[in-house]
Design a protein around this motif. Structure first.
Motif: not given
Length: 416
Positions: A89-112
């Motif tokens: 569960v921890s591994s898959w939760a971290r996978a989802v978190l990292m994917a979300a941050v990466g996609l937000a960064g690529l789309s230009g919507h990532l904030t501090v």
């Protein structure tokens, strides 16, 4: 002696014949590789967004503080639930978190603030993985394979700790920072898949601290029970105290101290700093492999005292000697001792602590390590402002006192 040496290789690799161990080793290595990725990714993307090292400190603190706070909770849940399930569960939760941050960064919507929230969530979820990865091993391999199994797990962990940040930096250099988060997500997802396929022995076949199945207590009561169990056993207190002392040495002397030594004393700059860190890691890997190959059940208490004394002597050398070859050889020897003793110390804990309290004991050890790290960094930073002799001399005295305290307990000296 010849027979012992002849059987060292087969003994070291014996756990790898078991499919579940191979899956667990691969999963842990991928997870720790992802942890290394995450440090570089969070650091680089924060600096890219803000250009502020102070903001970077906030982001990393948002990750570190929840990890420290929730480790005791993770250890308690690992003893009442399945460690394998928590790891998945921890591994898959971290996978989802990292994917979300990466996609937000690529789309230009990532904030501090999004980064801070993601870092806090990552640290929280990671806290459930760390105790579980230690406590699951006795249910995967037999007792006689614990020492070589811990050696192989340790080599994978130490290698991932070195390779993860390096590969993370390379990915960012060749692409963009958000891509590193996506690669990180893949590492954690693959970790979850590997651990999900691990087969453990039934819980009923494992020993418990009371010898019988007890009614489940509240989470707070279980955490207190783990802390009390650790504090009451003089052998455990000693092992935990030494681990805390070694963590103190890692955090300050092996970061601030190495940097000051390379720059102010050896005059070698970043290249020398890289050699020192590489020597420490290489020595630890070699010591871990030798410990797993030697096997057996030596007097762990004497090994604990020897490690404290060895590290103390090494710190004294680092404070007194200004020769680069001597310093590198000393660091290599210190790393070897840490890796060698670590195999037997961890195996002793896994072999002697009942399964129903093992994760809680491990989590107490981890939390103390997290707690002394910032104190060590602050103290060593202040001492390095005076000179490196003061820095390494104080640490040498702490380790010498730890070793003498270990030798003062008969129960600890006779630990096997």
């Amino acid at each position: 002696m010849a027979t012992t040496l002849t059987g060292a290789g087969p003994r070291l690799w014996a756990p790898a014949r078991h499919r579940s161990f191979r899956l667990l080793w691969t999963g842990q290595s991928l997870s720790l590789l992802g942890d290394g990725f995450s440090v570089i990714a969070f650091s680089w993307i924060t600096l890219g967004l803000t250009g502020s090292t102070l903001t970077l400190g906030y982001v990393l603190a948002f990750q570190a503080v929840p990890r420290a706070l929730f480790t005791l909770v993770g250890g308690s849940l690992s003893d009442s639930w399945s460690p394998r399930v928590l790891m998945v569960v921890s591994s898959w939760a971290r996978a989802v978190l990292m994917a979300a941050v990466g996609l937000a960064g690529l789309s230009g919507h990532l904030t501090v603030w999004m980064l801070c929230a993601a870092a806090a969530a990552f640290g929280t979820v990671d806290a459930f993985f760390q105790p579980a990865r230690v406590s699951i091993l006795p249910s995967v391999v037999d007792d006689e394979l614990l020492t070589p199994a811990n050696a192989l797990m340790g080599v994978g962990a130490r290698t991932a700790a070195v390779v993860g940040p390096a590969v993370g930096g390379l990915v960012i250099a060749l692409t963009r920072a958000p891509v590193a988060f996506l690669v990180d997500a893949v590492c954690f997802a693959l970790c979850g898949l590997c651990v999900a396929r691990v087969r453990t022995r039934p819980a009923a076949a494992r020993e418990t601290s009371a010898g019988t199945v007890k009614e489940q207590a509240s989470l707070g009561a279980r955490i207190r029970e783990g802390v009390t169990y650790t504090a009451r056993d003089p052998r455990l207190r000693t092992v935990v105290a030494l681990d805390t002392a070694v963590n103190f040495c890692y955090a300050g002397p092996f970061t601030v101290g190495f940097a000051a030594l390379a720059d102010q004393v050896l005059r070698g700059g970043s290249a020398t700093l890289g050699v020192l860190n590489g020597s420490l890691a290489g020595g630890a890997v070699l010591g871990t492999l030798v410990g797993g190959a030697v096997g057996g059940r030596p007097r762990v208490g004497l090994l604990v005292a020897a490690l404290a004394g060895w590290l103390g002597a090494g710190m004294a050398v680092l404070g007194l000697v200004h020769s680069t070859p001597v310093v590198v050889a000393t660091v290599l020897a210190m790393g070897f001792a840490i890796g060698f003793q670590g195999v037997f110390g961890l195996s002793w804990i896994q072999r002697n602590i009942p399964q129903d309290v093992l994760s809680r004991v491990v989590s107490v050890d981890m939390v103390l390590g997290y707690a002394v790290a910032p104190l060590s960094l602050i103290l060593c930073g202040a001492l390095a402002g005076r000179d490196t002799f003061a820095l390494f001399g104080v640490v040498a005295l702490v380790l010498a006192a730890t070793g003498l305290a270990v030798l003062g307990s008969r129960a600890v000296r006779e630990m096997r």
